[in-house]
Design a protein around this motif. Structure first.
Motif, PDB file in Angstrom:
ATOM      1  N   ALA A  37     -31.868   3.298 -16.826  1.00 53.67           N
ATOM      2  CA  ALA A  37     -32.815   2.533 -16.015  1.00 53.67           C
ATOM      3  C   ALA A  37     -32.258   2.367 -14.610  1.00 53.67           C
ATOM      4  O   ALA A  37     -31.042   2.403 -14.417  1.00 53.67           O
ATOM      5  CB  ALA A  37     -33.078   1.165 -16.646  1.00 53.67           C
ATOM      6  N   VAL A  38     -33.165   2.157 -13.626  1.00 51.09           N
ATOM      7  CA  VAL A  38     -32.730   1.959 -12.246  1.00 51.09           C
ATOM      8  C   VAL A  38     -33.438   0.768 -11.623  1.00 51.09           C
ATOM      9  O   VAL A  38     -34.549   0.406 -12.028  1.00 51.09           O
ATOM     10  CB  VAL A  38     -32.994   3.209 -11.372  1.00 51.09           C
ATOM     11  N   GLN A  39     -32.781   0.186 -10.642  1.00 51.16           N
ATOM     12  CA  GLN A  39     -33.379  -0.827  -9.782  1.00 51.16           C
ATOM     13  C   GLN A  39     -33.187  -0.378  -8.350  1.00 51.16           C
ATOM     14  O   GLN A  39     -32.102   0.058  -7.968  1.00 51.16           O
ATOM     15  CB  GLN A  39     -32.669  -2.182  -9.973  1.00 51.16           C
ATOM     16  N   ALA A  40     -34.256  -0.512  -7.554  1.00 49.97           N
ATOM     17  CA  ALA A  40     -34.184  -0.142  -6.146  1.00 49.97           C
ATOM     18  C   ALA A  40     -34.111  -1.397  -5.285  1.00 49.97           C
ATOM     19  O   ALA A  40     -34.627  -2.447  -5.661  1.00 49.97           O
ATOM     20  CB  ALA A  40     -35.401   0.684  -5.752  1.00 49.97           C
ATOM     21  N   PHE A  41     -33.507  -1.277  -4.123  1.00 47.77           N
ATOM     22  CA  PHE A  41     -33.458  -2.411  -3.197  1.00 47.77           C
ATOM     23  C   PHE A  41     -34.849  -2.805  -2.737  1.00 47.77           C
ATOM     24  O   PHE A  41     -35.109  -3.989  -2.517  1.00 47.77           O
ATOM     25  CB  PHE A  41     -32.603  -2.072  -1.979  1.00 47.77           C
ATOM     26  N   THR A  42     -35.751  -1.816  -2.634  1.00 43.23           N
ATOM     27  CA  THR A  42     -37.077  -2.092  -2.110  1.00 43.23           C
ATOM     28  C   THR A  42     -38.068  -2.501  -3.186  1.00 43.23           C
ATOM     29  O   THR A  42     -39.199  -2.811  -2.891  1.00 43.23           O
ATOM     30  CB  THR A  42     -37.643  -0.846  -1.392  1.00 43.23           C
ATOM     31  N   GLY A  43     -37.667  -2.511  -4.438  1.00 44.15           N
ATOM     32  CA  GLY A  43     -38.605  -2.790  -5.527  1.00 44.15           C
ATOM     33  C   GLY A  43     -38.531  -4.202  -6.061  1.00 44.15           C
ATOM     34  O   GLY A  43     -38.954  -4.454  -7.194  1.00 44.15           O
ATOM     35  N   GLY A  44     -38.014  -5.120  -5.284  1.00 37.34           N
ATOM     36  CA  GLY A  44     -37.824  -6.463  -5.804  1.00 37.34           C
ATOM     37  C   GLY A  44     -36.764  -6.394  -6.881  1.00 37.34           C
ATOM     38  O   GLY A  44     -35.706  -5.818  -6.672  1.00 37.34           O
ATOM     39  N   PHE A  45     -37.062  -6.963  -8.033  1.00 46.09           N
ATOM     40  CA  PHE A  45     -36.110  -6.883  -9.138  1.00 46.09           C
ATOM     41  C   PHE A  45     -36.699  -6.125 -10.319  1.00 46.09           C
ATOM     42  O   PHE A  45     -36.344  -6.360 -11.464  1.00 46.09           O
ATOM     43  CB  PHE A  45     -35.672  -8.291  -9.550  1.00 46.09           C
ATOM     44  N   LYS A  46     -37.595  -5.178 -10.001  1.00 47.18           N
ATOM     45  CA  LYS A  46     -38.168  -4.349 -11.055  1.00 47.18           C
ATOM     46  C   LYS A  46     -37.132  -3.366 -11.561  1.00 47.18           C
ATOM     47  O   LYS A  46     -36.408  -2.750 -10.794  1.00 47.18           O
ATOM     48  CB  LYS A  46     -39.379  -3.579 -10.519  1.00 47.18           C
ATOM     49  N   THR A  47     -37.057  -3.222 -12.879  1.00 48.37           N
ATOM     50  CA  THR A  47     -36.179  -2.239 -13.501  1.00 48.37           C
ATOM     51  C   THR A  47     -37.040  -1.195 -14.171  1.00 48.37           C
ATOM     52  O   THR A  47     -37.877  -1.531 -15.005  1.00 48.37           O
ATOM     53  CB  THR A  47     -35.240  -2.902 -14.522  1.00 48.37           C
ATOM     54  N   ILE A  48     -36.846   0.086 -13.779  1.00 48.44           N
ATOM     55  CA  ILE A  48     -37.652   1.189 -14.296  1.00 48.44           C
ATOM     56  C   ILE A  48     -36.814   1.992 -15.291  1.00 48.44           C
ATOM     57  O   ILE A  48     -35.697   2.410 -14.963  1.00 48.44           O
ATOM     58  CB  ILE A  48     -38.119   2.108 -13.168  1.00 48.44           C
ATOM     59  N   PHE A  49     -37.357   2.196 -16.494  1.00 55.47           N
ATOM     60  CA  PHE A  49     -36.644   2.878 -17.561  1.00 55.47           C
ATOM     61  C   PHE A  49     -37.089   4.326 -17.733  1.00 55.47           C
ATOM     62  O   PHE A  49     -38.250   4.669 -17.495  1.00 55.47           O
ATOM     63  CB  PHE A  49     -36.880   2.159 -18.897  1.00 55.47           C
ATOM     64  N   GLY A  50     -36.160   5.165 -18.188  1.00 58.65           N
ATOM     65  CA  GLY A  50     -36.496   6.504 -18.665  1.00 58.65           C
ATOM     66  C   GLY A  50     -36.953   6.437 -20.113  1.00 58.65           C
ATOM     67  O   GLY A  50     -36.927   5.373 -20.742  1.00 58.65           O
ATOM     68  N   ALA A  51     -37.363   7.588 -20.651  1.00 60.95           N
ATOM     69  CA  ALA A  51     -37.894   7.645 -22.018  1.00 60.95           C
ATOM     70  C   ALA A  51     -36.795   7.613 -23.072  1.00 60.95           C
ATOM     71  O   ALA A  51     -37.082   7.383 -24.249  1.00 60.95           O
ATOM     72  CB  ALA A  51     -38.741   8.889 -22.199  1.00 60.95           C
ATOM     73  N   GLY A  52     -35.554   7.858 -22.675  1.00 60.30           N
ATOM     74  CA  GLY A  52     -34.447   7.767 -23.613  1.00 60.30           C
ATOM     75  C   GLY A  52     -34.047   9.097 -24.230  1.00 60.30           C
ATOM     76  O   GLY A  52     -34.821  10.061 -24.228  1.00 60.30           O
ATOM     77  N   THR A  53     -32.828   9.138 -24.745  1.00 59.93           N
ATOM     78  CA  THR A  53     -32.321  10.267 -25.530  1.00 59.93           C
ATOM     79  C   THR A  53     -31.954   9.736 -26.906  1.00 59.93           C
ATOM     80  O   THR A  53     -31.160   8.801 -27.016  1.00 59.93           O
ATOM     81  CB  THR A  53     -31.081  10.903 -24.882  1.00 59.93           C
ATOM     82  N   ARG A  54     -32.546  10.339 -27.936  1.00 57.06           N
ATOM     83  CA  ARG A  54     -32.217   9.940 -29.310  1.00 57.06           C
ATOM     84  C   ARG A  54     -31.016  10.760 -29.779  1.00 57.06           C
ATOM     85  O   ARG A  54     -31.080  11.979 -29.818  1.00 57.06           O
ATOM     86  CB  ARG A  54     -33.410  10.158 -30.232  1.00 57.06           C
ATOM     87  N   LEU A  55     -29.943  10.074 -30.083  1.00 49.72           N
ATOM     88  CA  LEU A  55     -28.708  10.728 -30.517  1.00 49.72           C
ATOM     89  C   LEU A  55     -28.530  10.558 -32.021  1.00 49.72           C
ATOM     90  O   LEU A  55     -28.612   9.445 -32.534  1.00 49.72           O
ATOM     91  CB  LEU A  55     -27.510  10.131 -29.785  1.00 49.72           C
ATOM     92  N   PHE A  56     -28.294  11.680 -32.690  1.00 45.60           N
ATOM     93  CA  PHE A  56     -28.007  11.670 -34.124  1.00 45.60           C
ATOM     94  C   PHE A  56     -26.618  12.277 -34.319  1.00 45.60           C
ATOM     95  O   PHE A  56     -26.381  13.403 -33.894  1.00 45.60           O
ATOM     96  CB  PHE A  56     -29.029  12.504 -34.901  1.00 45.60           C
ATOM     97  N   VAL A  57     -25.729  11.531 -34.955  1.00 41.56           N
ATOM     98  CA  VAL A  57     -24.382  12.020 -35.234  1.00 41.56           C
ATOM     99  C   VAL A  57     -24.213  12.114 -36.739  1.00 41.56           C
ATOM    100  O   VAL A  57     -24.295  11.117 -37.451  1.00 41.56           O
ATOM    101  CB  VAL A  57     -23.314  11.099 -34.625  1.00 41.56           C
TER     102      VAL A  57
END
Lengths: 112, 111
Positions: free
Chosen positions: B89-109
């Protein structure tokens, strides 16, 4: 130490019904967030708040409303439930000056 | 528009087989990049925050690195208990305090 508490854990709604998802945190965090997570997807930001009385829209606010009358509580309101709102909803909070978000266990909502 | 793209969508490893997860981001002024772990049926759990290119953070078998366009989560000698979805996830200086997430990676071990 409760952290972030969400209620209910599960709910089935009929199309057109309304409900409020509750979120409470006991860590005195200023920042609170509502996300939804669809299967196999990441989290989409619905609304967030930087303090009591202050709220702002996220990426997907349509169909939802929020309020923040106290530091502890950040309820999410669905006024006219639609099947597209079927999802898992997560609430999170962050302390002032921190970047570590604490998440609740989620509310699984199904609209039929 | 701020964006986060994670790859691969899913990764299957044998126990002890090291690998890396990728997070590519586009953001107008990065305030912070975050990694979370999510177990099935639970909320995400915070792992790391990275603030600037060249920064690295480590926790047990996990090491996160950051460049100006992407972040990697390196997993060294994974164990079955490392199986989970890893979210960036990322937060930008210009986006207030919004946190934007990616879709994720599912890891199987696998043991």
């Amino acid at each position: 130490n409760a952290g972030v508490t969400q209620t209910p854990k599960f709910r089935i709604l009929k199309i057109g019904q309304s409900m409020t998802l509750q979120c409470a945190q006991d860590m005195n965090h200023n920042y609170m967030y509502w996300y939804r997570q669809d299967p196999g997807m990441g989290l989409k930001l619905i609304y967030y708040s930087v303090g009591a009385g202050i709220t702002d829209k996220g990426e997907v606010p349509n169909g939802y409303n929020v309020s923040r009358s106290t530091t502890e509580d950040f309820p999410l309101r669905l006024e006219l439930a639609a099947p597209s709102q079927t999802s898992v909803y997560f609430c999170a909070s962050i302390a002032e000056g921190s970047t570590e978000a604490f998440f609740g266990q989620g509310t699984r909502l199904t609209v039929v | 528009e701020d964006q986060v793209t994670q790859s691969p969508e899913a990764l299957r490893l044998q126990e002890g087989e090291s690998s890396s997860l990728n997070c590519s981001y586009t953001v107008s002024g990065l305030r912070g990049l975050f990694w979370y772990r999510q177990d099935p049926g639970k909320g995400p759990e915070f792992l790391f925050t990275l603030y600037s290119a060249g920064e690295e953070k480590e926790k047990e078998r996990l090491k996160a690195t950051l460049t100006k366009k992407e972040s990697f989560l390196h997993i060294t000698a994974p164990k079955p208990e490392d199986s989970a979805t890893y979210l960036c996830a990322v937060q930008a200086f210009t986006g207030g305090f919004k946190t934007i997430f990616g879709a994720g990676t599912r890891l199987f071990v696998k043991a």
